[in-house]
Motif scaffolding. Structure first.
Motif, PDB file in Angstrom:
ATOM      1  N   TRP A  12       0.862  -1.178   0.000  1.00  0.00           N
ATOM      2  CA  TRP A  12       0.000   0.000   0.000  1.00  0.00           C
ATOM      3  C   TRP A  12       0.895   1.222   0.000  1.00  0.00           C
ATOM      4  O   TRP A  12       1.697   1.419   0.897  1.00  0.00           O
ATOM      5  CB  TRP A  12      -0.915  -0.008   1.214  1.00  0.00           C
ATOM      6  CG  TRP A  12      -2.095   0.904   1.079  1.00  0.00           C
ATOM      7  CD1 TRP A  12      -3.340   0.538   0.644  1.00  0.00           C
ATOM      8  CD2 TRP A  12      -2.169   2.296   1.404  1.00  0.00           C
ATOM      9  NE1 TRP A  12      -4.172   1.634   0.663  1.00  0.00           N
ATOM     10  CE2 TRP A  12      -3.482   2.729   1.117  1.00  0.00           C
ATOM     11  CE3 TRP A  12      -1.242   3.226   1.877  1.00  0.00           C
ATOM     12  CZ2 TRP A  12      -3.894   4.038   1.316  1.00  0.00           C
ATOM     13  CZ3 TRP A  12      -1.654   4.535   2.071  1.00  0.00           C
ATOM     14  CH2 TRP A  12      -2.973   4.921   1.795  1.00  0.00           C
ATOM     15  N   ASP A  62      -8.430   3.365   1.126  1.00  0.00           N
ATOM     16  CA  ASP A  62      -8.325   3.168  -0.323  1.00  0.00           C
ATOM     17  C   ASP A  62      -7.888   1.724  -0.555  1.00  0.00           C
ATOM     18  O   ASP A  62      -6.741   1.374  -0.280  1.00  0.00           O
ATOM     19  CB  ASP A  62      -7.294   4.128  -0.913  1.00  0.00           C
ATOM     20  CG  ASP A  62      -7.176   4.018  -2.422  1.00  0.00           C
ATOM     21  OD1 ASP A  62      -7.888   3.193  -3.038  1.00  0.00           O
ATOM     22  OD2 ASP A  62      -6.359   4.742  -2.998  1.00  0.00           O
ATOM     23  N   HIS A  64      -6.771   0.042  -2.875  1.00  0.00           N
ATOM     24  CA  HIS A  64      -5.886  -0.204  -4.010  1.00  0.00           C
ATOM     25  C   HIS A  64      -4.471  -0.493  -3.497  1.00  0.00           C
ATOM     26  O   HIS A  64      -3.926   0.268  -2.703  1.00  0.00           O
ATOM     27  CB  HIS A  64      -5.868   0.991  -4.961  1.00  0.00           C
ATOM     28  CG  HIS A  64      -7.159   1.154  -5.688  1.00  0.00           C
ATOM     29  ND1 HIS A  64      -8.222   1.833  -5.153  1.00  0.00           N
ATOM     30  CD2 HIS A  64      -7.557   0.703  -6.892  1.00  0.00           C
ATOM     31  CE1 HIS A  64      -9.233   1.804  -6.007  1.00  0.00           C
ATOM     32  NE2 HIS A  64      -8.854   1.125  -7.069  1.00  0.00           N
ATOM     33  N   ARG A  80      -7.399  -3.511  -7.185  1.00  0.00           N
ATOM     34  CA  ARG A  80      -8.361  -3.199  -6.127  1.00  0.00           C
ATOM     35  C   ARG A  80      -8.612  -4.507  -5.403  1.00  0.00           C
ATOM     36  O   ARG A  80      -8.827  -5.548  -6.026  1.00  0.00           O
ATOM     37  CB  ARG A  80      -9.655  -2.658  -6.704  1.00  0.00           C
ATOM     38  CG  ARG A  80     -10.651  -2.456  -5.596  1.00  0.00           C
ATOM     39  CD  ARG A  80     -11.644  -1.418  -5.863  1.00  0.00           C
ATOM     40  NE  ARG A  80     -12.362  -1.212  -4.598  1.00  0.00           N
ATOM     41  CZ  ARG A  80     -13.492  -0.608  -4.497  1.00  0.00           C
ATOM     42  NH1 ARG A  80     -14.042  -0.091  -5.558  1.00  0.00           N
ATOM     43  NH2 ARG A  80     -14.076  -0.476  -3.336  1.00  0.00           N
ATOM     44  N   ALA A  94      -6.758  -2.615 -11.748  1.00  0.00           N
ATOM     45  CA  ALA A  94      -7.246  -1.249 -11.592  1.00  0.00           C
ATOM     46  C   ALA A  94      -6.464  -0.345 -12.530  1.00  0.00           C
ATOM     47  O   ALA A  94      -5.289  -0.588 -12.794  1.00  0.00           O
ATOM     48  CB  ALA A  94      -7.075  -0.786 -10.146  1.00  0.00           C
TER      49      ALA A  94
END
Length: 108
Positions: A12, A62, A64, A80, A94
């Motif tokens: 991340w 988020d 993602h 995602r 994504a």
């Protein structure tokens, strides 16, 4: 159809220079004849309370992540992540953060 089953990690990133967290996952990826890929997985290790709270926070902020496969040091594929109640993770391609899609995926 190509297939990869093994370990990877989800990273991340807050921005292009700041990785806040990474999580090891056991993953299964299939790629069909037109290059569409689907992936499911699970956390490789049980998340303790602190890591679970961090995971939940990032997923709410988020969902993602960059998925990194063995031998990759940077780049990865932007996905995602969806987490089912049983802990199964589903990863969906994504678009990149600038709105364009530029994903290369080679299976070993």
């Amino acid at each position: 159809m190509d297939r990869f089953v093994g370990q990877a990690r989800l990273e991340w990133w807050a921005n292009h220079a700041t990785r806040l967290e990474e999580y090891g996952i056991d993953i299964s990826v299939t790629v069909d004849a037109v290059g569409t890929w689907r992936a499911t997985g699970r956390h490789a290790d049980v998340l303790d309370t602190t890591r679970r709270e961090g995971w939940d926070f990032l997923m709410e902020t988020d969902p993602h992540f960059s998925v990194m496969f063995p031998g990759e040091d940077n780049g990865g594929i932007l996905v995602r992540v969806f987490e089912a109640e049983d802990g199964t993770l589903t990863l969906v391609e994504a678009p990149s953060r600038d709105g364009s899609v530029n994903i290369t995926f080679d299976l070993p």
